[in-house]
Design a protein around this motif. Structure first.
Motif, PDB file in Angstrom:
ATOM      1  N   ALA A 180      28.914  12.891  37.756  1.00 38.87           N
ATOM      2  CA  ALA A 180      29.559  14.160  38.111  1.00 38.87           C
ATOM      3  C   ALA A 180      30.859  14.357  37.342  1.00 38.87           C
ATOM      4  CB  ALA A 180      29.825  14.202  39.614  1.00 38.87           C
ATOM      5  N   THR A 181      31.644  13.292  37.202  1.00 37.01           N
ATOM      6  CA  THR A 181      32.908  13.397  36.472  1.00 37.01           C
ATOM      7  C   THR A 181      32.665  13.819  35.029  1.00 37.01           C
ATOM      8  OG1 THR A 181      33.878  11.681  37.878  1.00 37.01           O
ATOM      9  CG2 THR A 181      34.980  12.127  35.784  1.00 37.01           C
ATOM     10  N   GLU A 182      31.668  13.204  34.384  1.00 37.40           N
ATOM     11  CA  GLU A 182      31.356  13.546  32.994  1.00 37.40           C
ATOM     12  C   GLU A 182      30.870  14.993  32.876  1.00 37.40           C
ATOM     13  OE1 GLU A 182      31.891  11.737  30.409  1.00 37.40           O
ATOM     14  OE2 GLU A 182      32.335   9.785  31.293  1.00 37.40           O
ATOM     15  N   PHE A 183      29.974  15.387  33.772  1.00 30.78           N
ATOM     16  CA  PHE A 183      29.398  16.735  33.702  1.00 30.78           C
ATOM     17  C   PHE A 183      30.460  17.807  33.951  1.00 30.78           C
ATOM     18  CE2 PHE A 183      26.894  20.359  35.271  1.00 30.78           C
ATOM     19  CZ  PHE A 183      25.904  20.426  34.301  1.00 30.78           C
ATOM     20  N   ILE A 184      31.342  17.538  34.914  1.00 28.69           N
ATOM     21  CA  ILE A 184      32.398  18.513  35.223  1.00 28.69           C
ATOM     22  C   ILE A 184      33.375  18.626  34.060  1.00 28.69           C
ATOM     23  CG2 ILE A 184      34.417  18.898  36.713  1.00 28.69           C
ATOM     24  CD1 ILE A 184      32.709  17.723  39.022  1.00 28.69           C
ATOM     25  N   ASN A 185      33.679  17.498  33.408  1.00 24.07           N
ATOM     26  CA  ASN A 185      34.594  17.526  32.260  1.00 24.07           C
ATOM     27  C   ASN A 185      34.037  18.329  31.094  1.00 24.07           C
ATOM     28  OD1 ASN A 185      36.516  16.025  33.580  1.00 24.07           O
ATOM     29  ND2 ASN A 185      35.830  14.053  32.751  1.00 24.07           N
ATOM     30  N   MET A 186      32.735  18.541  31.064  1.00 22.08           N
ATOM     31  CA  MET A 186      32.103  19.346  30.020  1.00 22.08           C
ATOM     32  C   MET A 186      31.928  20.802  30.453  1.00 22.08           C
ATOM     33  SD  MET A 186      29.160  16.658  28.796  1.00 22.08           S
ATOM     34  CE  MET A 186      29.578  14.981  28.314  1.00 22.08           C
ATOM     35  N   GLU A 187      32.696  21.210  31.483  1.00 25.44           N
ATOM     36  CA  GLU A 187      32.624  22.588  32.010  1.00 25.44           C
ATOM     37  C   GLU A 187      31.254  22.896  32.593  1.00 25.44           C
ATOM     38  OE1 GLU A 187      35.308  24.386  32.171  1.00 25.44           O
ATOM     39  OE2 GLU A 187      36.491  22.919  31.062  1.00 25.44           O
ATOM     40  N   GLY A 188      30.607  21.868  33.137  1.00 21.65           N
ATOM     41  CA  GLY A 188      29.265  22.054  33.672  1.00 21.65           C
ATOM     42  C   GLY A 188      29.206  22.950  34.898  1.00 21.65           C
ATOM     43  N   ILE A 189      30.251  22.891  35.756  1.00 21.47           N
ATOM     44  CA  ILE A 189      30.235  23.725  36.964  1.00 21.47           C
ATOM     45  C   ILE A 189      30.276  25.202  36.596  1.00 21.47           C
ATOM     46  CG2 ILE A 189      31.668  24.427  38.932  1.00 21.47           C
ATOM     47  CD1 ILE A 189      32.127  21.554  39.570  1.00 21.47           C
ATOM     48  N   GLY A 190      31.104  25.532  35.595  1.00 19.15           N
ATOM     49  CA  GLY A 190      31.158  26.931  35.151  1.00 19.15           C
ATOM     50  C   GLY A 190      29.820  27.402  34.632  1.00 19.15           C
ATOM     51  N   THR A 191      29.096  26.521  33.929  1.00 21.31           N
ATOM     52  CA  THR A 191      27.769  26.880  33.412  1.00 21.31           C
ATOM     53  C   THR A 191      26.799  27.149  34.555  1.00 21.31           C
ATOM     54  OG1 THR A 191      28.148  25.509  31.449  1.00 21.31           O
ATOM     55  CG2 THR A 191      25.863  26.098  31.957  1.00 21.31           C
ATOM     56  N   LEU A 192      26.809  26.273  35.576  1.00 18.86           N
ATOM     57  CA  LEU A 192      25.924  26.484  36.730  1.00 18.86           C
ATOM     58  C   LEU A 192      26.264  27.779  37.460  1.00 18.86           C
ATOM     59  CD1 LEU A 192      25.724  22.868  38.240  1.00 18.86           C
ATOM     60  CD2 LEU A 192      23.922  24.102  37.026  1.00 18.86           C
ATOM     61  N   ALA A 193      27.562  28.065  37.597  1.00 17.46           N
ATOM     62  CA  ALA A 193      27.969  29.289  38.288  1.00 17.46           C
ATOM     63  C   ALA A 193      27.475  30.518  37.530  1.00 17.46           C
ATOM     64  CB  ALA A 193      29.490  29.321  38.434  1.00 17.46           C
ATOM     65  N   ARG A 194      27.565  30.472  36.197  1.00 22.42           N
ATOM     66  CA  ARG A 194      27.097  31.622  35.399  1.00 22.42           C
ATOM     67  C   ARG A 194      25.584  31.783  35.511  1.00 22.42           C
ATOM     68  NH1 ARG A 194      31.193  29.668  32.053  1.00 22.42           N
ATOM     69  NH2 ARG A 194      29.735  28.386  30.829  1.00 22.42           N
ATOM     70  N   LEU A 195      24.861  30.652  35.564  1.00 22.11           N
ATOM     71  CA  LEU A 195      23.405  30.745  35.728  1.00 22.11           C
ATOM     72  C   LEU A 195      23.052  31.398  37.068  1.00 22.11           C
ATOM     73  CD1 LEU A 195      22.243  27.246  34.395  1.00 22.11           C
ATOM     74  CD2 LEU A 195      21.945  29.466  33.279  1.00 22.11           C
ATOM     75  N   ALA A 196      23.804  31.040  38.118  1.00 17.20           N
ATOM     76  CA  ALA A 196      23.542  31.626  39.436  1.00 17.20           C
ATOM     77  C   ALA A 196      23.909  33.106  39.454  1.00 17.20           C
ATOM     78  CB  ALA A 196      24.322  30.873  40.508  1.00 17.20           C
TER      79      ALA A 196
ATOM     80  N   LEU B 166      23.240  19.357  30.055  1.00 14.60           N
ATOM     81  CA  LEU B 166      23.961  20.619  29.868  1.00 14.60           C
ATOM     82  C   LEU B 166      23.259  21.480  28.825  1.00 14.60           C
ATOM     83  CD1 LEU B 166      26.441  22.095  30.923  1.00 14.60           C
ATOM     84  CD2 LEU B 166      27.769  21.070  29.061  1.00 14.60           C
ATOM     85  N   GLU B 167      22.723  20.842  27.803  1.00 14.71           N
ATOM     86  CA  GLU B 167      21.979  21.583  26.779  1.00 14.71           C
ATOM     87  C   GLU B 167      20.631  22.047  27.314  1.00 14.71           C
ATOM     88  OE1 GLU B 167      21.696  18.849  23.568  1.00 14.71           O
ATOM     89  OE2 GLU B 167      23.847  18.938  23.061  1.00 14.71           O
ATOM     90  N   ARG B 168      19.962  21.170  28.051  1.00 17.63           N
ATOM     91  CA  ARG B 168      18.610  21.493  28.513  1.00 17.63           C
ATOM     92  C   ARG B 168      18.589  22.592  29.574  1.00 17.63           C
ATOM     93  NH1 ARG B 168      16.586  15.955  30.513  1.00 17.63           N
ATOM     94  NH2 ARG B 168      14.834  17.221  31.285  1.00 17.63           N
ATOM     95  N   ILE B 169      19.628  22.673  30.435  1.00 20.68           N
ATOM     96  CA  ILE B 169      19.605  23.714  31.478  1.00 20.68           C
ATOM     97  C   ILE B 169      19.851  25.101  30.892  1.00 20.68           C
ATOM     98  CG2 ILE B 169      20.343  22.133  33.303  1.00 20.68           C
ATOM     99  CD1 ILE B 169      23.140  23.327  33.116  1.00 20.68           C
ATOM    100  N   GLN B 170      20.244  25.140  29.614  1.00 23.27           N
ATOM    101  CA  GLN B 170      20.426  26.435  28.941  1.00 23.27           C
ATOM    102  C   GLN B 170      19.319  26.702  27.931  1.00 23.27           C
ATOM    103  OE1 GLN B 170      24.898  27.176  28.141  1.00 23.27           O
ATOM    104  NE2 GLN B 170      24.769  24.942  28.293  1.00 23.27           N
TER     105      GLN B 170
END
Length: 711
Positions: free
Chosen positions: A117-133, A89-93
């Motif tokens: 996936a469960t861990e990444f989603i719990n860290m709001e990872g999907i929202g981060t990917l959506a904002r990057l897109a 999550l840190e590295r993709i930003q």
């Protein structure tokens, strides 16, 4: 002495160190085992580590999934899913483009793992990917990996699709609507939009507003079959989820955009073979198109509706044009009654009553009117040649047309949802804008011809319909490429040919019933069963490829299973793509000793069919499912690619376990082979010149070669 059932011997790897060979005790907590492994390499903070498989999808091992570990498995010590999710999550930003690209590439791979996936989603990872897109700053590979990770994460069903923002939808739709976009980005964008439509009613409306049908059809005119498949899948999803009042409108739009002819020319008649997923999407489109007929099929005719009655008047007018109506109500009524009888209606006085049963309802009347207007000469010929007969052999056109329409609805399953895993599309239905009506016109001529060949009377009506159903289903099974090809196939399936085929198929039942022949049959059967058993086991040794059950909109995933040559071990493993030919044993990482197999179960008794409650309506998947149950309490679940492979594997596994082979294929093969052997023996007897002191007839079977076709 074999090791205890709870002990599994595995190897554990760590970069730069020698692998540890341990006996993993399934009764101990994983955390304790990981701590011991970390101590072996002097690694501190064991809570920051986890175990993953070294091969295949490299999934994390949890307390819930640890039971899948087999003897000889190679594991890898890795950072824990929570720690991996936080780092990625840190590295993709990151501000470094190279670092961000590497992180997204790793994320796209890890996102298929449900634990990560469960861990990444719990860290709001999907929202981060959506904002990057949405940012519009990612292009090429970076954007493709971003969308891949997003799709994999959403596919786990952990969060609702309804949470997706409108701006994200617009951005993804924009990639689809762009005339020039990277293939990998276009594939993922189409797949994301399809999932939105299928998984959210509200998002269906958003996507329908953003996507133009014309642009989707444009994607069918490319040479990349993957893009074509995703485009048809999205069209199917929009079609499936559209409100009923919108489906006819959407069908009209697709017709105006020449969808059918584009699919025919660029997909079906393209230069590439049709892959399984494309065949499935064509089948779904075929089903959804025919389902547009359901409303008319289930609509009863209102005998008091003048507009509907006018259609019947039109049928009469076309058939008997030129005959002047007599003056006077009674004379006209009598003439109409006579004409309706000649048209073959059951209710001569008020034929509207013939269309009050559903199915086929008004759909039958629609078919009759199409025949009368578009193929007028054929219609008039059928009506007049039967209405002028005096020998009770007339074919009642009206009654036949109504029953034929009902039959065609049953054969093509009009009104039923598409079946998961079914690829049964018919190319000929993509060769004409009015394929259903033309199909009816071909079949009504077949019915009239068969009626004459059978010299049928009204009492034989049901028998004729049974023969016609058999003619149609046999012809469809040959997959004619066009309606003209269908006519050729049907011409070859005359009534006499159907009788010959029936007689041939019943040969083993009808022709060998005398006591000596029955005795010979019983003597031959054990030899034939052993021959079939060896063939089944040989096929298991060759192995088969199976598709993993899951969401069809993503790239298909496969696994391969084959029996060892000594018949003692089942080898299996995951594959990236469907193989061409045999897969070497070395590439199949997992195995099950045959001695551990307890039983084989099929259909609804399979664990994966009980889990997949959404598949209950998909009878075809249920009929192809089987599972191997083995010690201690493990299962290996299969869904065969077709009925032939299902029979081969279930019979082969039963033979392996010393149990009776009971599939339809085995019963058919037993009858076929016994009939062949008996014919050969009887033929030998007919050609023998028996001397005065005849030697005994040898008991050994005649030799012949019988090769089973590979599917």
């Amino acid at each position: 002495m074999p090791p205890p059932a709870d002990i599994v011997k595995v190897a554990i790897e760590w970069p730069g160190a020698n692998a540890q060979l341990i006996e993993l005790d399934q009764k101990r907590p994983l955390s304790s085992i990981i701590r011991e492994v970390c101590d072996g390499w002097s690694l501190s903070g064991s809570e920051q580590f986890a175990l993953r498989y070294a091969d295949g999808p490299q999934l994390y091992i949890t307390e819930q999934s640890r039971g899948d570990i087999k003897n000889g498995t190679i594991l890898r010590l890795a950072i824990s899913p929570g720690r991996a999710a936080r780092q990625l999550l840190e590295r993709i930003q990151s501000h470094s483009i190279d670092a961000r690209l590497e992180a997204l590439k790793e994320l796209a791979k890890l996102s298929a793992d449900p634990t990560f996936a469960t861990e990444f989603i719990n860290m709001e990872g999907i929202g981060t990917l959506a904002r990057l897109a949405e940012s519009g700053t990612h292009f090429g590979e970076m954007l493709a990996f971003t969308l891949t990770a997003f799709l994999e994460l959403m596919d786990h069903g952990i969060v609702s699709w309804d949470l997706i923002s409108i701006s994200f939808i617009k951005q993804i739709a924009g990639y689809v609507n762009q005339p020039m976009v990277d293939v990998s980005i276009l594939q993922r964008s189409l797949a994301i939009l399809e999932s939105m439509v299928l998984n959210s009613h509200s998002l269906y409306h958003r996507v329908a507003q953003e996507i133009t049908v014309g642009q989707l059809i444009g994607h069918l005119q490319v040479s990349n079959q993957e893009i074509q498949t995703y485009a048809i899948a999205l069209i199917n999803a929009l079609f499936l989820k559209a409100p009923e009042d919108r489906r006819q409108e959407m069908a009209s739009t697709l017709a105006q955009k020449h969808l059918r002819s584009i699919i025919l020319n660029h997909v079906i008649r393209g230069n590439r073979p049709i892959k399984a997923e494309m065949a499935h999407q064509l089948y779904v489109l075929q089903v959804l198109t025919f389902n547009l007929l359901e409303e008319r099929m289930m609509t009863k005719m209102d005998p008091n509706d003048q507009a509907q009655r006018d259609i019947i008047f039109e049928l009469r007018r076309i058939a008997f044009e030129g005959e002047n109506d007599p003056t006077g109500t009674e004379k006209r009524k009598a003439m109409y009654t006579k004409d309706y009888k000649m048209l073959g209606f059951t209710n001569h006085v008020n034929p509207a009553l013939d269309f009050t049963q559903t199915p086929p309802g008004m759909l039958a009347l629609d078919n009759m009117l199409y025949l009368a207007k578009v193929h007028q000469d054929t219609y008039i010929r059928i009506v007049l040649e039967n209405s002028s007969r005096e020998d009770k052999h007339e074919c009642p056109f009206g009654r036949c047309a109504i029953e034929l329409t009902r039959m065609l609805c049953e054969i093509l399953q009009v009104g039923e949802l598409p079946n998961e895993g079914c690829n049964d599309y018919h190319p000929m239905f993509f060769t004409h804008d009015r394929a259903w009506e033309e199909f009816f016109c071909v079949c009504i001529q077949l019915l009239n011809k068969t009626w004459k060949e059978m010299r049928a009377t009204a009492e034989d009506f049901n028998k004729v319909m049974q023969v016609v159903r058999e003619q149609i289903t046999r012809a469809l099974a040959m997959k004619p490429s066009s309606l003209d090809q269908l006519k050729i196939k049907l011409r070859g399936l005359s009534y006499s040919e159907i009788l010959r085929l029936r007689q041939s198929e019943r040969l083993s039942q009808d022709d060998f019933q005398s006591p000596p022949i029955i005795e010979l049959r019983e003597r031959i059967q054990p030899e034939i069963l052993e021959l079939i058993k060896q063939q089944r086991l040989n096929r298991l040794c060759e192995g088969s490829c199976f598709r993993k059950l899951g969401n069809r909109r993503r790239q298909e995933k496969f696994w391969f299973c084959r029996l060892s040559l000594n018949h003692k071990v089942l080898h299996y493993g995951d594959l990236d793509e469907s193989p061409q030919g045999e897969v070497p044993f070395e590439l199949l990482s997992d195995k099950i000793p045959v001695s551990d197999i307890k039983s084989v179960v099929t259909g609804k008794d399979c664990p994966h069919m009980k889990e997949k409650s959404a598949l209950k309506q998909n009878k075809e998947v249920l009929e192809l499912a089987f599972s191997v149950l083995y010690d201690p309490d493990e299962t290996l679940n299969f869904v065969a690619p077709n009925k032939y492979e299902y029979c081969i594997w279930t019979d082969g596994l039963c033979a392996l376990l010393g149990r009776e082979m009971g599939s339809d294929l085995t019963r058919s093969d037993i009858d076929t082979l016994i009939s062949m052997e008996m014919k050969l023996r009887l033929l030998d007897l007919e050609n023998i010149t028996i001397p005065e002191a005849a030697p005994p007839i040898p008991k050994e079977p005649s030799s012949y070669n019988f090769t089973y076709p590979k599917v």
